[in-house]
Design an enzyme around this catalytic site. Structure first.
Site, PDB file in Angstrom:
ATOM      1  CG  HIS A  77      -6.225  11.532 -20.530  1.00 19.53           C
ATOM      2  ND1 HIS A  77      -6.291  11.603 -18.956  1.00 19.53           N
ATOM      3  CD2 HIS A  77      -6.073   9.969 -19.974  1.00 19.53           C
ATOM      4  CE1 HIS A  77      -5.864  10.902 -17.942  1.00 19.53           C
ATOM      5  NE2 HIS A  77      -5.484   9.910 -18.555  1.00 19.53           N
ATOM      6  CD  GLU A  78      -4.974   7.548 -23.210  1.00 16.47           C
ATOM      7  OE1 GLU A  78      -4.129   7.442 -22.974  1.00 16.47           O
ATOM      8  OE2 GLU A  78      -5.861   7.081 -22.100  1.00 16.47           O
TER       9      GLU A  78
ATOM     10  CG  HIS B  58      -1.134   9.612 -20.455  1.00 14.03           C
ATOM     11  ND1 HIS B  58      -0.227   9.306 -19.249  1.00 14.03           N
ATOM     12  CD2 HIS B  58      -2.291   9.199 -19.347  1.00 14.03           C
ATOM     13  CE1 HIS B  58      -1.800   9.639 -18.098  1.00 14.03           C
ATOM     14  NE2 HIS B  58      -2.095   8.469 -18.123  1.00 14.03           N
TER      15      HIS B  58
ATOM     16  CD  GLU C 137      -4.295   8.132 -15.517  1.00 14.94           C
ATOM     17  OE1 GLU C 137      -5.458   8.880 -16.512  1.00 14.94           O
ATOM     18  OE2 GLU C 137      -3.450   7.030 -15.981  1.00 14.94           O
TER      19      GLU C 137
END
Length: 361
Positions: free
Chosen positions: A93-94, A97, A168
């Site tokens: 997930h990071e 980003h 997100e």
């Protein structure tokens, strides 16, 4: 300004890491975690970020950027709660980003919004050092509450203007592409959403940093609780897991409307109390300004004070309107319209009052 902008861009991540006293994780201590991180970065075709850890009883993870290189910071509670293989989906997930180029904007926003939200603590300690008592005494708490009400609207507006909810969802989509394991991500996110509120811990995270974290991690209590609704930057877990399991890049409008964006942490009543408290606090500050001007002129001049009041109130109403629009979103349009109308009616009444006074004089 150019030099200052470059400095902020290159060093904001380092300052945020120092904020949490994060330390670089030695490779020999977490070799498997480093291997997983480098594999994920290779799949996403991005540079492998550095790995940091910091002390916290809340399981969280966030990413900041130092110049051209990103850094992922993981709390000690996160490292204890999940093993390295389960941490893979959060790291993905990071990485999402980073892939989406969100990190630079998130980091700079966290620096400025975080600095704004340190103002209440500075005011509280200023009142204590001035002889108004201890942190739990009424006077310092009142000063801190008023300072929070003054600082929350601009800080929340700054955070919400970066569209954190959409970011997100898009980071989740990128994480799914990298790991091809949406069920584990959905399951772990649901676990965190249920686990964190049960912890007997008061979160010490700065509200200006909430958008950095992957879940609803703010367990704020006490005087500033009502202002948390302004800083909610994460989608509701039902909508989020539905979009993760559907493998979509961004959920359809039907999913957004079906679920509240901010469950448990956002409710319309708290939002209204926060906005009303901020407006009253700004008006208290206006009273102080008028008193200072009156003493400086040694006379109460209706024209000067009326002009100051009209201009100041107009600026406050504009700030409140922008804050309302970006924090409440599209989920309570009627309430937003009513709230805006009430604000502008108050402004018009104030103008009429000062004009009437001036004509009478």
């Amino acid at each position: 300004m150019a030099i200052l902008s470059v400095y902020i861009y290159l060093s904001s991540g380092r300052w945020v890491l120092k904020w949490y006293k994060a330390q670089k994780v030695p490779r020999n201590e977490r070799s498997l975690l480093y291997t997983i991180l480098e594999t994920l970065a290779s799949r996403a075709q991005v540079r492998a970020p550095d790995l940091y850890s910091f002390e916290s009883e809340i399981p969280v993870m966030f990413t900041v950027k130092n110049g051209s290189n990103a850094s992922i910071a993981i709390s000690t509670a996160m490292l204890k709660t999940f093993d390295d293989l389960n941490l893979e989906v959060f790291l993905a997930h990071e990485i999402g980003h980073i892939k989406n180029r969100d990190v630079s904007l998130n980091t700079v926003t966290a620096l400025f919004a975080g600095l704004i939200m340190t103002f209440p603590e500075l005011v509280m300690w200023g009142s204590i050092l001035s002889g108004f008592g201890q942190p739990e005494d009424p006077a310092p708490r009142v000063f801190r509450f008023i300072a929070t009400a003054l600082a929350a609207p601009p800080a929340a507006t700054l955070v919400q203007l970066t569209r954190p909810v959409r970011r997100e969802f898009e980071a989740d989509a990128e994480g799914i592409k990298i790991t091809r394991n949406p069920k584990v991500l959905a399951k772990n996110l649901e676990f965190l959403e249920q686990y964190i509120p049960l912890q007997p811990v008061i979160s010490k995270f700065n509200p200006g940093h909430f958008h950095l974290f992957g879940t609803h991690t703010h367990l704020s209590r006490g005087d500033s609780y009502i202002f948390i609704s302004l800083f909610d930057t994460h989608p509701e877990i039902g909508a989020r897991t539905a979009h993760i399991l559907s493998h979509s890049s961004y959920p359809e409008n039907g999913i957004i409307k079906k679920y509240s964006r901010v469950p448990g942490y956002f409710d319309l009543r708290s939002w209204k109390l926060a906005m009303a408290s901020s407006f009253v606090s700004y008006m208290v500050f206006l009273f102080v300004i008028i008193v200072v001007v009156t003493f400086a002129l040694k006379d109460f001049n209706f024209l000067i004070n009326g002009g100051i009041a009209a201009g100041y109130t107009g600026a406050v109403l504009m700030l409140m309107g922008i804050t309302a629009k970006v924090t409440i979103g599209k989920y309570h349009k009627k309430s937003l319209c009513r709230f805006t109308k009430q604000f502008f009616r108050t402004h018009v009444r104030l103008l009429r009052y000062f004009v009437k006074k001036e004509r009478t004089r």
